[in-house]
Design a protein around this motif. Structure first.
Motif, PDB file in Angstrom:
ATOM      1  N   ALA A  45       0.989  -1.191  -0.437  1.00  0.00           N
ATOM      2  CA  ALA A  45       0.389  -0.071   0.134  1.00  0.00           C
ATOM      3  C   ALA A  45       0.704   0.980  -0.120  1.00  0.00           C
ATOM      4  CB  ALA A  45      -0.930  -0.209   1.143  1.00  0.00           C
ATOM      5  N   ASP A  46       1.636   1.038   1.101  1.00  0.00           N
ATOM      6  CA  ASP A  46       3.012   2.390   0.562  1.00  0.00           C
ATOM      7  C   ASP A  46       3.393   2.951  -0.940  1.00  0.00           C
ATOM      8  OD1 ASP A  46       4.250  -0.118   0.719  1.00  0.00           O
ATOM      9  OD2 ASP A  46       5.844   0.788   2.132  1.00  0.00           O
ATOM     10  N   LYS A  47       4.143   1.517  -1.249  1.00  0.00           N
ATOM     11  CA  LYS A  47       3.969   2.013  -3.093  1.00  0.00           C
ATOM     12  C   LYS A  47       2.942   2.555  -3.432  1.00  0.00           C
ATOM     13  CE  LYS A  47       8.163  -1.624  -2.596  1.00  0.00           C
ATOM     14  NZ  LYS A  47       7.547  -1.993  -1.582  1.00  0.00           N
ATOM     15  N   THR A  48       2.109   1.900  -3.529  1.00  0.00           N
ATOM     16  CA  THR A  48       0.678   2.524  -4.438  1.00  0.00           C
ATOM     17  C   THR A  48       0.434   4.057  -4.490  1.00  0.00           C
ATOM     18  OG1 THR A  48       0.214  -0.581  -4.524  1.00  0.00           O
ATOM     19  CG2 THR A  48      -1.873   1.576  -4.751  1.00  0.00           C
ATOM     20  N   ILE A  59      -5.347   6.249 -10.486  1.00  0.00           N
ATOM     21  CA  ILE A  59      -6.427   5.494  -9.222  1.00  0.00           C
ATOM     22  C   ILE A  59      -5.674   4.651  -8.368  1.00  0.00           C
ATOM     23  CG2 ILE A  59      -8.555   3.442  -8.851  1.00  0.00           C
ATOM     24  CD1 ILE A  59      -9.754   5.375 -11.472  1.00  0.00           C
ATOM     25  N   GLY A  60      -5.218   3.984  -6.920  1.00  0.00           N
ATOM     26  CA  GLY A  60      -4.868   3.217  -6.679  1.00  0.00           C
ATOM     27  C   GLY A  60      -5.762   2.447  -5.892  1.00  0.00           C
ATOM     28  N   PHE A  61      -5.375   1.530  -5.529  1.00  0.00           N
ATOM     29  CA  PHE A  61      -6.347   0.107  -5.156  1.00  0.00           C
ATOM     30  C   PHE A  61      -5.176  -0.298  -3.873  1.00  0.00           C
ATOM     31  CE2 PHE A  61      -7.419  -4.294  -5.121  1.00  0.00           C
ATOM     32  CZ  PHE A  61      -8.535  -4.417  -4.762  1.00  0.00           C
ATOM     33  N   MET A  62      -6.153  -0.444  -2.784  1.00  0.00           N
ATOM     34  CA  MET A  62      -4.842  -0.727  -1.582  1.00  0.00           C
ATOM     35  C   MET A  62      -6.333  -0.494  -0.282  1.00  0.00           C
ATOM     36  SD  MET A  62      -2.997   2.585  -1.203  1.00  0.00           S
ATOM     37  CE  MET A  62      -3.539   4.167  -2.716  1.00  0.00           C
ATOM     38  N   GLY A  63      -5.886  -0.674   1.046  1.00  0.00           N
ATOM     39  CA  GLY A  63      -6.510  -0.941   1.906  1.00  0.00           C
ATOM     40  C   GLY A  63      -6.367   0.237   2.282  1.00  0.00           C
ATOM     41  N   SER A  64      -7.640   1.079   2.979  1.00  0.00           N
ATOM     42  CA  SER A  64      -8.911   2.212   2.865  1.00  0.00           C
ATOM     43  C   SER A  64      -7.703   2.933   4.139  1.00  0.00           C
ATOM     44  CB  SER A  64     -10.242   2.025   4.104  1.00  0.00           C
ATOM     45  OG  SER A  64     -10.362   0.937   4.456  1.00  0.00           O
ATOM     46  N   GLU A  65      -6.812   2.160   4.640  1.00  0.00           N
ATOM     47  CA  GLU A  65      -6.042   2.819   5.830  1.00  0.00           C
ATOM     48  C   GLU A  65      -5.514   4.082   5.413  1.00  0.00           C
ATOM     49  OE1 GLU A  65      -3.596  -0.672   4.436  1.00  0.00           O
ATOM     50  OE2 GLU A  65      -5.432  -0.180   4.813  1.00  0.00           O
ATOM     51  N   ALA A  66      -4.397   3.426   4.104  1.00  0.00           N
ATOM     52  CA  ALA A  66      -3.633   4.846   3.683  1.00  0.00           C
ATOM     53  C   ALA A  66      -4.097   5.350   3.000  1.00  0.00           C
ATOM     54  CB  ALA A  66      -2.448   3.838   2.062  1.00  0.00           C
ATOM     55  N   SER A  67      -5.491   6.275   2.701  1.00  0.00           N
ATOM     56  CA  SER A  67      -5.909   7.092   2.782  1.00  0.00           C
ATOM     57  C   SER A  67      -6.135   7.847   4.050  1.00  0.00           C
ATOM     58  CB  SER A  67      -6.936   7.174   1.625  1.00  0.00           C
ATOM     59  OG  SER A  67      -7.805   6.594   2.593  1.00  0.00           O
ATOM     60  N   VAL A  68      -6.493   7.567   5.406  1.00  0.00           N
ATOM     61  CA  VAL A  68      -6.307   7.637   6.285  1.00  0.00           C
ATOM     62  C   VAL A  68      -5.194   8.131   6.783  1.00  0.00           C
ATOM     63  CG1 VAL A  68      -7.140   7.345   8.350  1.00  0.00           C
ATOM     64  CG2 VAL A  68      -8.262   5.901   7.014  1.00  0.00           C
ATOM     65  N   TYR A  69      -4.054   7.527   6.278  1.00  0.00           N
ATOM     66  CA  TYR A  69      -2.976   7.661   7.599  1.00  0.00           C
ATOM     67  C   TYR A  69      -2.457   9.269   6.456  1.00  0.00           C
ATOM     68  CZ  TYR A  69      -2.662   3.407   9.213  1.00  0.00           C
ATOM     69  OH  TYR A  69      -2.606   1.694   9.638  1.00  0.00           O
ATOM     70  N   ARG A 116       3.135  -5.886   7.505  1.00  0.00           N
ATOM     71  CA  ARG A 116       3.714  -4.755   7.510  1.00  0.00           C
ATOM     72  C   ARG A 116       3.663  -4.015   8.573  1.00  0.00           C
ATOM     73  NH1 ARG A 116       2.169  -0.074   5.353  1.00  0.00           N
ATOM     74  NH2 ARG A 116       1.137  -0.760   4.041  1.00  0.00           N
ATOM     75  N   LYS A 117       3.692  -3.654   9.723  1.00  0.00           N
ATOM     76  CA  LYS A 117       3.277  -2.542  10.698  1.00  0.00           C
ATOM     77  C   LYS A 117       1.684  -1.727  10.431  1.00  0.00           C
ATOM     78  CE  LYS A 117       4.496   0.069  14.472  1.00  0.00           C
ATOM     79  NZ  LYS A 117       3.975  -0.073  15.919  1.00  0.00           N
ATOM     80  N   GLY A 118       1.065  -1.192  10.549  1.00  0.00           N
ATOM     81  CA  GLY A 118       0.337  -0.078  10.652  1.00  0.00           C
ATOM     82  C   GLY A 118      -0.662  -0.504   9.372  1.00  0.00           C
ATOM     83  N   GLY A 119      -0.518  -2.067   8.192  1.00  0.00           N
ATOM     84  CA  GLY A 119      -0.969  -2.099   7.196  1.00  0.00           C
ATOM     85  C   GLY A 119      -2.481  -2.832   7.616  1.00  0.00           C
ATOM     86  N   MET A 120      -3.155  -3.610   7.116  1.00  0.00           N
ATOM     87  CA  MET A 120      -4.701  -3.719   7.070  1.00  0.00           C
ATOM     88  C   MET A 120      -4.163  -5.054   7.275  1.00  0.00           C
ATOM     89  SD  MET A 120      -7.430  -2.548   6.721  1.00  0.00           S
ATOM     90  CE  MET A 120      -8.702  -1.990   7.181  1.00  0.00           C
TER      91      MET A 120
END
Length: 259
Positions: A45-48, A59-69, A116-120
C-alpha cells in the motif's frame, strides 16, 4: 464516439482475492464504459499510495487505511476512497500441522510471520488477537519485517511457527505439503473496508464521469462473480494468473466464495 479515457490503475497486490476486478478486465466491462485501463501492481500500500500521489497512477487500489494516514498527515490534495471491492480480510493463518481444534489462544508463546506494521492485514490480525484476549506485544512474537511476497517462502524454509498468507501463498504451501490453513482472518474479524479504490481529491473533482464509469465496470464484475460458480469465475480470470493452474485458481475462488 469519443476516444477511450486512459486510466492507470495501481493495485496493491495481484491476488485471486480481487477476482471481480479481473473479471471486469477480462470480460471487457471497462472497454464497454469507454475506459482504456492499464493495470500495474505496486506490491504494498505504501508503494501504491506513492504512485497515486506522484501522479504516476490515476487510481490506487489498496487498504483503506493508507488514505487515512495520508489525510492525517495534512495533505491538501488528499486521496479519497470512492469504491470498495472486498469487505473481509483475504488472508489465512497457516500452521505447520493441520489442527481442527485450533483456538487463537494457541498462538501464545509462538512466532508468527505477520504483515507490515500499520497495514490492513497486520491490523486485522492484531484486532483478532485482542478480541481473543491476546496481547500482540507481549503474548507472542510477530515478525513484521519480511516483504509481503516473501513470507510463504520464508515459512517453507522453516521460519516461524505460523504465517499469515494471502492466496495463492496459502494454497501453494498446502499443495507443497509445507503448511495447512487452520483459520480465516476474514471470518474471524467480520466486515471491514479491506481494499478500496481511491484517487486524489483533484482527480475526483475533475473526472466525476470517469469515476462513475470505472465504478460501473467494477459493479458488473461483482455481479458476474455473484451470479456465476467459482469454476466459471476461475476460467474467466485464468489469463491474469498464467503461473497458476486453473485447478488451484478454482480452489482459491471457492475458498473466498464460501466465506
Amino acid at each position: 464516439k469519443t476516444a477511450p479515457v486512459k486510466i492507470r490503475l495501481n493495485e496493491v497486490a495481484h491476488s485471486v482475492f480481487y477476482a471481480p476486478l479481473y473479471v471486469a478486465i477480462e470480460k471487457g466491462y471497462f472497454k464497454d464504459e469507454n475506459i482504456d485501463l492499464t493495470l500495474v501492481t505496486g506490491f504494498g500500500a505504501d508503494k501504491t499510495m506513492t504512485a497515486v500521489i506522484s501522479g504516476e497512477a490515476d487510481i490506487g487500489f489498496m487498504g483503506s487505511e493508507a488514505s487515512v494516514y495520508m489525510y492525517s498527515e495534512g495533505a491538501s490534495d488528499y486521496v479519497v476512497n470512492f469504491a470498495q471491492l472486498t469487505q473481509r480480510a483475504g488472508n489465512f493463518l497457516v500452521a505447520r500441522q493441520d489442527n481442527e481444534h485450533f483456538q487463537w489462544a494457541d498462538l501464545k508463546g509462538k512466532t508468527v510471520l505477520g504483515g507490515r506494521k500499520g497495514g490492513m492485514p497486520e491490523m486485522v490480525f492484531e484486532y483478532i488477537l485482542k478480541e481473543n484476549g491476546i496481547d500482540p506485544e507481549k503474548d507472542l512474537t510477530i515478525i513484521q519485517n519480511i516483504d509481503f511476497g516473501s513470507t510463504a517462502p520464508a515459512f517453507a524454509d522453516g521460519r516461524g511457527d505460523f504465517t499469515i498468507e494471502f492466496e495463492p501463498g496459502a494454497t501453494s504451501l498446502e499443495s507443497e505439503g509445507k503448511g495447512h490453513v487452520i483459520a480465516s482472518l476474514g471470518k474471524d474479524s467480520g466486515y471491514v473496508p479491506y481494499t478500496a479504490f481511491s484517487a486524489k481529491k483533484s482527480y475526483l473533482k475533475e473526472n466525476p464521469d470517469v469515476i462513475q464509469r470505472f465504478t460501473n465496470a467494477l459493479q458488473k464484475g461483482m455481479d458476474y462473480v455473484r451470479s456465476h460458480s467459482p469454476s466459471e469465475t476461475a476460467s474467466v480470470i485464468k489469463p491474469q494468473f498464467p503461473e497458476t493452474t486453473l485447478e488451484m485458481i478454482t480452489t482459491i475462488v471457492t475458498r473466498y466464495y464460501e466465506q
